[in-house]
Write a protein that holds these residues in place. Structure first.
Motif, mmCIF file in Angstrom:
data_model
loop_
_atom_site.group_PDB
_atom_site.id
_atom_site.type_symbol
_atom_site.label_atom_id
_atom_site.label_comp_id
_atom_site.label_asym_id
_atom_site.label_seq_id
_atom_site.Cartn_x
_atom_site.Cartn_y
_atom_site.Cartn_z
ATOM 1 N N GLY A 104 -7.549 0.729 -4.071
ATOM 2 C CA GLY A 104 -6.725 0.405 -2.912
ATOM 3 C C GLY A 104 -5.278 0.824 -3.092
ATOM 4 N N THR A 105 -4.764 0.635 -4.293
ATOM 5 C CA THR A 105 -3.391 1.044 -4.605
ATOM 6 C C THR A 105 -3.232 2.552 -4.437
ATOM 7 N N PHE A 106 -4.222 3.289 -4.932
ATOM 8 C CA PHE A 106 -4.178 4.754 -4.846
ATOM 9 C C PHE A 106 -4.225 5.231 -3.398
ATOM 10 N N ARG A 107 -5.036 4.586 -2.581
ATOM 11 C CA ARG A 107 -5.128 4.996 -1.180
ATOM 12 C C ARG A 107 -3.791 4.786 -0.464
ATOM 13 N N GLY A 108 -3.120 3.680 -0.775
ATOM 14 C CA GLY A 108 -1.810 3.434 -0.198
ATOM 15 C C GLY A 108 -0.799 4.473 -0.657
ATOM 16 N N ALA A 109 -0.873 4.849 -1.916
ATOM 17 C CA ALA A 109 0.028 5.865 -2.464
ATOM 18 C C ALA A 109 -0.171 7.201 -1.770
ATOM 19 N N HIS A 110 -1.418 7.540 -1.515
ATOM 20 C CA HIS A 110 -1.728 8.814 -0.855
ATOM 21 C C HIS A 110 -1.124 8.865 0.545
ATOM 22 N N GLU A 111 -1.161 7.747 1.236
ATOM 23 C CA GLU A 111 -0.623 7.698 2.598
ATOM 24 C C GLU A 111 0.881 7.953 2.628
ATOM 25 N N ILE A 112 1.630 7.323 1.713
ATOM 26 C CA ILE A 112 3.076 7.543 1.737
ATOM 27 C C ILE A 112 3.443 8.902 1.145
ATOM 28 N N SER A 113 2.542 9.443 0.312
ATOM 29 C CA SER A 113 2.774 10.802 -0.183
ATOM 30 C C SER A 113 2.724 11.806 0.959
ATOM 31 N N LYS A 114 1.794 11.592 1.881
ATOM 32 C CA LYS A 114 1.680 12.491 3.042
ATOM 33 C C LYS A 114 2.926 12.416 3.928
#
Length: 319
Positions: A104-114
């Motif tokens: 879940g942490t990684f998915r959130g990170a991916h979103e703000i990376s985009k």
């Protein structure tokens, strides 16, 4: 890159503090400023941000949990919440973010990376359920905790001639049950990846009973089913009194093992190096003893492969 942030999110895992220490000190060594974000994405949205220095991570390498705290955030799951977080990062001058946690942490990170923020993910979960890496921070310590519990249960079970069903964490991943079961010498290991054969477990208990065995340890991963029902069926079919022990969150605490401290230190330092190189949207892992880098998207999409060889070996060794 002048300033980086670090946060811990999701379930805590032993070794998170060792990783925070590595990130902070590696950053300062390289001339960067570091800001700690308290209580995960929720703390980011609510600007719970502190300056960190060498002294702020002194004497934490041996401590379990996370000095930054962890929390879930429903608001961050929304696009509005993500833009709010990005605005705060920009106002705080945080150009890169290292995130410690699980899927879940990684998915959130991916979103703000985009959306333009440089992010690096470090896998921290006692479940060891991320398929792109052989090991996650916290797994080694949790295995040790369960093995210690098995030893204690064997002592008391032998004294009373009982069986014991020990339920461990792992959700849909049986690694914690498998590795601790082998290391602890459990008679049976029940994991979500393999259909449970209750008759086989019952037969093994009966065989042990015939040869005078005084204890029977069955390790059950929490994602399999009702441990109390399993214990009842074993007791009714064998006549061996069978107790249930649910370890629960005790598996997440405690002093991290040397293996977890080293892994955490290595991952933390690597994360800082990647940000200095202006890399982003990367998950750090370990394969065949070497640190690897994958895109976060690849990391969360890679399916975990269960080690069937070890599982079959465990059955041979528990006859």
């Amino acid at each position: 890159m002048k300033t980086i942030g670090v946060l811990t999110s999701g379930g805590d895992a032993p070794g998170m503090n060792a990783c925070i220490r590595s990130i902070v000190r590696s950053s300062i060594y390289s001339g960067l400023k570091v800001k700690g974000i308290k209580f995960g994405y929720d703390g980011l949205i609510n600007r719970k941000i502190i300056d960190m220095d060498v002294s702020s991570v002194a004497d934490i390498i041996h401590r379990g949990g996370t000095i930054l705290g962890s929390a879930r955030s429903k608001e961050f799951e929304t696009e509005e919440g993500q833009y709010k977080a990005i605005k705060i990062l920009e106002e705080e001058g945080i150009e890169g973010l290292v995130l410690l946690g699980g899927d879940g942490t990684f998915r959130g990170a991916h979103e703000i990376s985009k959306k333009g923020i440089k992010v690096i993910g470090i896998p921290c979960t006692i479940d060891n359920d991320m398929g792109y890496t052989d090991l996650t921070i916290g797994f080694s310590t949790a295995v040790g905790t369960v093995v210690e519990a098995i030893g204690r249960l064997r002592d008391t079970s032998s004294s009373h001639g009982r069986g014991n069903v020990l339920e461990v964490m792992g959700r849909n991943c049986g690694d914690l049950a498998l590795y601790s079961g082998i290391a602890g010498g459990a008679e049976s290991i029940v994991v979500p990846e393999i259909d449970m054969n209750l008759e086989e477990i019952i037969e093994k208990v009966n065989q042990g009973k015939k040869r005078g065995k005084l204890h029977h340890i069955v390790i059950v991963a929490e994602g399999v089913g009702d441990s109390f029902k399993i214990a009842k069926k074993i007791e009714n079919s064998t006549g061996v009194e069978t107790k249930v022990t649910v370890l629960g969150h005790i598996q997440r605490g405690g002093t991290p093992s040397p293996e977890d401290r080293i892994l955490a230190s290595e991952f933390g330092s690597s994360a800082v190096d990647l940000l200095i190189e202006n890399k982003t949207d990367i998950a750090i892992g370990k394969k065949n003893g070497k640190v690897i880098f994958r895109t976060i998207e690849e990391a969360v999409e890679t399916k975990k492969e269960f080690n069937t060889y070890l599982y079959e070996m465990s059955k041979k060794l528990s006859i």
